[in-house]
Design a protein around this motif. Structure first.
Motif, short mmCIF file in Angstrom:
data_model
loop_
_atom_site.label_atom_id
_atom_site.label_comp_id
_atom_site.label_asym_id
_atom_site.label_seq_id
_atom_site.Cartn_x
_atom_site.Cartn_y
_atom_site.Cartn_z
N SER A 37 0.83 -1.21 0.00
CA SER A 37 0.00 0.00 0.00
C SER A 37 0.86 1.26 0.00
N GLY A 38 0.51 2.24 -0.83
CA GLY A 38 1.30 3.47 -0.93
C GLY A 38 0.80 4.57 0.00
N ALA A 39 1.64 5.60 0.14
CA ALA A 39 1.24 6.80 0.90
C ALA A 39 1.19 8.00 -0.05
N SER A 40 2.20 8.11 -0.91
CA SER A 40 2.16 9.20 -1.89
C SER A 40 1.58 8.64 -3.18
N THR A 41 0.33 8.26 -3.09
CA THR A 41 -0.31 7.58 -4.22
C THR A 41 -0.65 8.56 -5.35
N ALA A 151 6.01 12.65 2.06
CA ALA A 151 4.91 12.02 2.78
C ALA A 151 5.38 10.87 3.67
N HIS A 152 6.62 10.43 3.49
CA HIS A 152 7.14 9.30 4.28
C HIS A 152 7.85 9.76 5.55
N ALA A 153 8.00 11.08 5.71
CA ALA A 153 8.70 11.59 6.90
C ALA A 153 8.09 12.91 7.34
N ILE A 159 11.74 16.62 -0.72
CA ILE A 159 12.11 15.56 -1.67
C ILE A 159 11.85 14.22 -0.98
N GLN A 160 11.12 13.34 -1.67
CA GLN A 160 10.70 12.10 -1.01
C GLN A 160 11.84 11.10 -0.81
N ASP A 161 12.64 10.90 -1.85
CA ASP A 161 13.72 9.91 -1.75
C ASP A 161 15.04 10.44 -2.26
N LEU A 238 17.01 10.51 -7.44
CA LEU A 238 16.01 11.25 -6.65
C LEU A 238 14.60 10.80 -7.03
N ASP A 239 13.73 10.70 -6.04
CA ASP A 239 12.30 10.64 -6.34
C ASP A 239 11.70 11.91 -5.75
N ILE A 240 11.36 12.84 -6.63
CA ILE A 240 10.83 14.13 -6.18
C ILE A 240 9.36 13.97 -5.76
N VAL A 281 16.11 10.46 -12.07
CA VAL A 281 15.17 11.28 -11.32
C VAL A 281 13.74 10.84 -11.64
N GLU A 282 12.98 10.64 -10.56
CA GLU A 282 11.61 10.13 -10.69
C GLU A 282 10.62 11.25 -10.37
N ASP A 283 9.55 11.30 -11.12
CA ASP A 283 8.51 12.31 -10.93
C ASP A 283 9.07 13.71 -10.62
N GLY A 308 8.75 7.94 -14.75
CA GLY A 308 7.39 8.33 -14.42
C GLY A 308 6.77 7.32 -13.47
N ASP A 309 6.39 7.80 -12.29
CA ASP A 309 5.70 6.94 -11.31
C ASP A 309 4.23 7.38 -11.27
N ASP A 310 3.94 8.46 -10.54
CA ASP A 310 2.57 8.99 -10.54
C ASP A 310 2.13 9.38 -11.96
N ILE A 333 7.27 0.62 -11.94
CA ILE A 333 6.27 -0.43 -12.04
C ILE A 333 5.85 -0.89 -10.65
N LYS A 334 4.56 -0.70 -10.35
CA LYS A 334 4.04 -1.12 -9.05
C LYS A 334 2.78 -1.94 -9.28
N LEU A 335 2.81 -3.17 -8.79
CA LEU A 335 1.68 -4.09 -8.99
C LEU A 335 0.35 -3.48 -8.55
N ALA A 362 8.63 -1.35 -4.97
CA ALA A 362 7.80 -1.64 -3.81
C ALA A 362 6.94 -0.41 -3.50
N ARG A 363 6.11 -0.49 -2.47
CA ARG A 363 5.36 0.66 -1.96
C ARG A 363 5.95 1.06 -0.61
N SER A 364 5.53 2.23 -0.13
CA SER A 364 6.02 2.64 1.19
C SER A 364 5.42 1.78 2.30
N GLY A 365 4.21 1.25 2.08
CA GLY A 365 3.65 0.26 2.99
C GLY A 365 3.88 -1.11 2.36
N LEU A 384 15.57 -2.45 -9.65
CA LEU A 384 14.63 -2.70 -8.56
C LEU A 384 14.76 -1.59 -7.52
N LYS A 385 13.62 -1.08 -7.06
CA LYS A 385 13.57 -0.01 -6.07
C LYS A 385 12.69 -0.45 -4.90
N VAL A 386 13.27 -0.57 -3.73
CA VAL A 386 12.53 -1.13 -2.60
C VAL A 386 12.68 -0.30 -1.32
P1 PGA Z 1 4.43 5.31 -2.16
O1 PGA Z 1 5.89 5.85 -2.46
O2 PGA Z 1 4.47 3.83 -2.11
O3 PGA Z 1 4.09 5.95 -0.86
O4 PGA Z 1 3.57 5.81 -3.29
C1 PGA Z 1 6.79 5.23 -3.32
C2 PGA Z 1 7.13 6.10 -4.51
O5 PGA Z 1 6.64 7.23 -4.67
O6 PGA Z 1 7.90 5.65 -5.36
#
Ligand code: PGA
Ligand code: ZN
Length: 425
Positions: A37-41, A151-153, A159-161, A238-240, A281-283, A308-310, A333-335, A362-365, A384-386
């Protein structure tokens, strides 16, 4: 054949409720689907069904569980477990919506993953071999978080990551060794500066800064302390996650109380990419800010991986649009963004057929499951990004690739940063 499909509530790495699905075959073999499950969906993701009722702080998933038991199970019981694509399509049809909002993408994905795992077990082969039809043997290059933000901190930084990619590594083991040294080095640097609060949702250090540049300094110092050369041995990724920063008009850094026009944010991304040893660099821009994506890819698309993620949310139609308009050169790629195993594999194949790079994520959750490690090898995705290099829901994925490599024996391949030759010309 499928004999029974059951589902129940378990808890993810944040301690939030999620679904586990148990698929039992007539030969009593069982496969389990554990849903992350994600947080920054992203706004274009398939819908994660939560009960939004009083108990469980609104986060329980009993409706989705009910949908598995009462709607999906009666339809799939008795069918061959090896028809992954057909079974996934039947669930999509049963749901009937565009974003799986009727049954819930979490309900559907749990079943889809459980089916794949039961099928592999039934054939007595590893999951990567089953999913890749025997053609997957590329051990991925890791993208590992050192600092967590956004959103993870609790927005300690925007910057997220801040991630590391061990571009100089000659083996999978070496990517882990280099990351290990840098992760702990960064922790020491932060503690010595008196600015480490703890660890963020994905296991990266939780920084206490009021700007987004100090993390770069910390990161570079950690790389140097560990004895590596930034830009040669390791590079910054970076994942912005900038859809979270965008209000439709402007980008905002909460930690700095600073706003940017689209043009100014573009300039900032350019400045960082020119100033720091950034390979990926992501998003960098919001999921609706196509102009900036296009312009950035035109300028940097042969030098930097632009993910591109979101922007894509693992959605075939969105990826296709992105390829047509050259919005990026890689897809996260997120299932659970799309909700079935076969659509996820199709998204990976589409990405690869355009000469772009898929990054399995992976997701943050997360859960204690390592499905995505197998998916990465199965599809020869190459990356792979986990999240970070701590906490078992993360380490289980990195460690699983060591096991997969062992099981592949002399057939295992590792090409490391050579994977970028596909996009860097
Ligand atoms: P999320 O974060 O699982 O909270 O969406 C991961 C990401 O943004 O790559
Ligand atoms: Zn992201």
């Amino acid at each position: 054949r499928i004999k029974e499909i059951d589902a129940y509530q378990i808890y993810d790495s944040r301690g939030f409720p999620t679904i586990e699905v148990e698929v039992t075959l007539e030969n009593d073999i069982k496969g389990y689907g554990l849903v992350p499950s994600g947080a920054s969906t992203g706004q274009f993701e398939a819908l994660e069904l939560r009960d939004k009722e009083k108990g469980f702080r609104g986060k329980s998933v009993f409706k989705a569980i009910g949908n598995v038991k009462k709607i999906i199970a009666p339809e799939l019981v008795g069918k061959s477990v090896f028809d992954q694509k057909d079974l996934d399509e039947q669930m999509i049809k049963l749901d009937g919506s565009k974003n799986k909002s009727n049954l819930g993408a979490n309900a559907i994905l749990g079943v889809s993953m459980g089916i794949a795992k039961a099928a592999a077990k039934s054939r007595q082969i590893p999951l990567y071999e089953y999913l890749g039809e025997g053609k997957g043997n590329l051990i991925p290059l890791n993208e590992i978080q050192i600092l967590g933000g956004g959103a993870h901190a609790a927005w300690a930084i925007d910057i997220q990551d801040f991630l590391v990619i061990a571009i100089g590594a000659k083996s999978y083991e070496e990517t882990l060794e280099m990351t290990y040294n840098i992760y702990h080095g960064a922790g020491e640097v932060m503690k010595s500066r008196g600015k480490c609060v703890g660890i963020a949702d994905e296991g990266g250090w939780w920084p206490d800064y009021n700007n987004n540049e100090e993390p770069f300094e910390v990161f570079l110092e950690a790389i140097e302390r560990a004895g590596y050369v930034a830009g040669k041995d390791v590079a910054i990724s970076l994942d912005i996650a900038s859809s979270d920063l965008f209000d439709g008009e402007k980008y905002h850094f909460r930690s700095e109380n600073r706003s940017f026009t689209k043009e100014q944010f573009y300039e900032l991304m350019v400045e960082w990419c020119e100033k720091y040893p950034i390979i990926s660099v992501e998003d960098p821009f919001a999921d609706t800010d196509f102009d900036n994506w296009k312009r950035f890819t035109k300028a940097f698309g042969t030098k930097i991986q632009i993910i591109g993620d979101d922007l894509f949310t693992t959605n075939i139609e969105r990826i296709r649009y992105g390829i047509e308009h050259q919005l990026a050169n890689a897809v996260l790629i997120k299932l659970n963004q799309i909700g079935t195993v076969s659509e996820t594999i199709s998204a990976i194949r589409l990405t690869q057929s355009a000469g772009w790079l898929p990054v399995i994520s992976a997701r943050s959750g997360e859960t204690e499951d390592a499905f995505i490690s197998h998916l990465a090898v199965a599809t020869n995705a190459g990356q792979l990004k986990v999240g970070s290099f701590a906490r078992s829901e993360r380490m289980v994925k990195w460690n699983e690739n060591l096991r997969i490599q062992r099981s592949l024996g002399s057939n295992a391949r590792f090409v490391g940063a050579e994977i970028y030759e596909e996009i860097f010309r």
